[in-house]
Design a protein around this motif. Structure first.
Motif, mmCIF file in Angstrom:
data_model
loop_
_atom_site.group_PDB
_atom_site.id
_atom_site.type_symbol
_atom_site.label_atom_id
_atom_site.label_comp_id
_atom_site.label_asym_id
_atom_site.label_seq_id
_atom_site.Cartn_x
_atom_site.Cartn_y
_atom_site.Cartn_z
ATOM 1 N N PRO A 96 0.827 -1.212 0.000
ATOM 2 C CA PRO A 96 0.000 0.000 0.000
ATOM 3 C C PRO A 96 0.863 1.265 0.000
ATOM 4 O O PRO A 96 1.893 1.328 0.665
ATOM 5 C CB PRO A 96 -0.786 -0.102 1.315
ATOM 6 N N ARG A 97 0.435 2.252 -0.801
ATOM 7 C CA ARG A 97 1.186 3.505 -0.931
ATOM 8 C C ARG A 97 0.529 4.604 -0.096
ATOM 9 O O ARG A 97 -0.708 4.682 -0.070
ATOM 10 C CB ARG A 97 1.163 3.997 -2.380
ATOM 11 N N PRO A 98 1.346 5.477 0.478
ATOM 12 C CA PRO A 98 0.750 6.566 1.275
ATOM 13 C C PRO A 98 -0.211 7.439 0.454
ATOM 14 O O PRO A 98 -1.223 7.915 0.984
ATOM 15 C CB PRO A 98 1.944 7.384 1.767
ATOM 16 N N CYS A 190 -11.447 2.458 -6.498
ATOM 17 C CA CYS A 190 -10.523 1.593 -7.224
ATOM 18 C C CYS A 190 -9.136 2.218 -7.326
ATOM 19 O O CYS A 190 -8.996 3.392 -7.658
ATOM 20 C CB CYS A 190 -11.082 1.365 -8.636
ATOM 21 N N ASN A 191 -8.132 1.418 -7.002
ATOM 22 C CA ASN A 191 -6.744 1.785 -7.307
ATOM 23 C C ASN A 191 -6.246 0.751 -8.306
ATOM 24 O O ASN A 191 -5.645 -0.249 -7.933
ATOM 25 C CB ASN A 191 -5.891 1.792 -6.038
ATOM 26 N N PRO A 192 -6.540 0.977 -9.584
ATOM 27 C CA PRO A 192 -6.225 -0.051 -10.585
ATOM 28 C C PRO A 192 -4.759 0.024 -11.003
ATOM 29 O O PRO A 192 -4.068 0.978 -10.660
ATOM 30 C CB PRO A 192 -7.111 0.363 -11.766
ATOM 31 N N PRO A 193 -4.292 -0.950 -11.762
ATOM 32 C CA PRO A 193 -2.989 -0.772 -12.407
ATOM 33 C C PRO A 193 -3.100 0.418 -13.369
ATOM 34 O O PRO A 193 -4.092 0.492 -14.102
ATOM 35 C CB PRO A 193 -2.797 -2.073 -13.197
ATOM 36 N N TYR A 194 -2.118 1.331 -13.362
ATOM 37 C CA TYR A 194 -2.207 2.477 -14.276
ATOM 38 C C TYR A 194 -0.847 2.926 -14.811
ATOM 39 O O TYR A 194 -0.690 4.039 -15.301
ATOM 40 C CB TYR A 194 -2.950 3.648 -13.632
ATOM 41 N N VAL A 195 0.159 2.072 -14.699
ATOM 42 C CA VAL A 195 1.496 2.459 -15.156
ATOM 43 C C VAL A 195 1.614 2.187 -16.666
ATOM 44 O O VAL A 195 1.289 1.093 -17.132
ATOM 45 C CB VAL A 195 2.574 1.673 -14.365
#
Ligand code: GLN
Length: 288
Positions: A96-98, A190-195
Motif C-alpha cells: 500500500p502507498r501513502p 478503485c486503485n487499478p494498475p495504471y502504469v
C-alpha cells in the motif's frame, strides 16, 4: 570483536543502506531490527544497549543484504502500515502507498453523506487495504472487494480476518466487475494498475523488480483498465452513485475525457495528493 548492540547495528545499517540508494535508510533499518527482535520501534530506543544473539544477527544480516538489493522492506518483514492500520503484505500484492490514503479520505467523506447501510465496491483490492480501511472507519458500511489474482485474494482474506471484518467485507475473485452480476453500489472505489509502458521502464528497482506487474501495468498509456471499468460501470452504480479512482499524476486530462465520454456522470473532479500531484478522480452521477 565488536559487540553488536541495537545502537551499533543501527549506526552500521543506516549508512550501508544509504550507500546502496535505498529510500529512507534509517526507517528501513529500524523496521528490519524490530522484525528480527519482535519489538516495537519505540523499544529499539529503550533497549539501545541490548546485544543481539548470533542467531538474531544472522537473520538480520541476510535481511540487510536483501534490502541492499532493493527488495522492499514491506515484503522482507511481511507487513506494511496504511491509514494507521497494519496490513500483511507478500509479493503477490502491491505494498500500500501513502498517496492512496487520499482515496480513503474522500471515500470516508462520501460514505458519511449516505443513509443506512451504504454499499461500497472496491475493485482491484490487492492487499485489501482500501476495503479494510473503509470498513474499519465507517461502522455502517458493507464492502464488496474484487481482484483477479488468487494470490492477492488470499492476502486480502488474511487482512480482513486479522481485522475481524469478515462479516462486513465480501471478497470475490474475478476480472474487474465480472463477478458482480447485476449488483449496484453507492460508491465504487478503485486503485487499478495504471502504469504506462514507458513509465514502467523508469520505475524504481524496488517496484519494478519485486512488485507484481499485474498490479502495475495497464497498456501503452496506462489507461487500459480504466477503459474496461468505464465500459460497464453504468450497470453497477445506483442512481446517485459515485466513482473514485486513483490515477497516475499525468493521466488527469485523458482520464476525465474517458469518464465524460461515458455520458453517465454530471460532475467530475480531480484531487491532488500531498505532493501536489493529480492523484484521484471523483465522478458523480448526479450533481449535488
Ligand atoms: N503509484 C504506484 C507506483 O508508482 C502505481 C500503483 C498503481 O498502478 N495502482 O508504483
Amino acid at each position: 570483536m565488536a559487540t553488536w548492540t541495537i545502537k551499533a547495528l543501527l549506526d552500521w545499517m543506516t549508512p550501508f543502506l544509504a550507500d546502496t540508494q535505498v529510500d529512507s535508510p534509517r526507517l528501513c533499518s529500524e523496521l528490519l531490527l524490530t522484525h528480527v527482535l519482535g519489538l516495537r520501534r519505540i523499544e529499539l530506543y529503550t533497549q539501545f544497549d541490548r546485544v543481539l544473539s548470533p542467531a538474531e544477527l544472522a537473520s538480520l544480516r541476510s535481511l540487510v543484504k536483501r534490502a541492499g538489493e532493493h527488495e522492499p522492506v514491506g515484503y522482507l518483514v511481511g507487513k506494511s502500515e496504511f491509514y494507521s492500520i497494519e496490513f500483511d503484505v507478500q509479493p503477490g500484492c502491491l505494498i500500500p502507498r501513502p498517496e492512496t490514503e487520499l482515496l480513503v479520505q474522500h471515500a470516508i467523506e462520501a460514505i458519511r453523506g449516505y443513509g443506512d447501510n451504504p454499499q461500497v465496491l472496491d475493485l482491484c483490492t490487492g492487499s485489501g487495504c482500501i476495503a479494510v480501511a473503509l470498513a474499519k472507519n465507517c461502522d455502517r458500511v458493507q464492502v464488496t472487494a474484487t481482484d483477479i489474482s488468487g494470490e492477492a485474494i488470499a492476502i486480502a482474506r488474511a487482512n480482513i480476518h486479522k481485522h475481524n471484518l469478515s462479516e462486513r467485507i465480501e471478497l470475490l475473485q474475478g476480472d474487474l466487475l465480472a463477478p458482480l452480476r447485476q449488483r449496484r453500489f453507492d460508491l465504487v472505489v478503485c486503485n487499478p494498475p495504471y502504469v504506462s509502458t514507458c513509465e514502467f521502464e523508469g520505475l524504481d528497482r524496488n517496484v519494478k523488480d519485486y512488485e507484481p506487474e499485474l498490479a502495475l501495468r495497464a497498456g501503452d498509456e496506462g489507461l487500459d483498465i480504466y477503459r474496461r471499468i468505464l465500459q460497464n460501470i453504468g450497470d453497477h452504480l445506483t442512481p446517485e452513485g459515485v466513482l473514485m479512482m486513483e490515477m497516475g499524476f499525468q493521466q488527469g486530462t485523458a482520464l476525465c475525457q474517458l469518464i465524460e465520454q461515458t455520458g453517465l456522470f454530471q460532475e467530475i473532479a480531480v484531487k491532488k495528493d500531498f505532493e501536489g500531484h493529480d492523484r484521484l478522480v471523483l465522478a458523480k452521477t448526479e450533481s449535488s
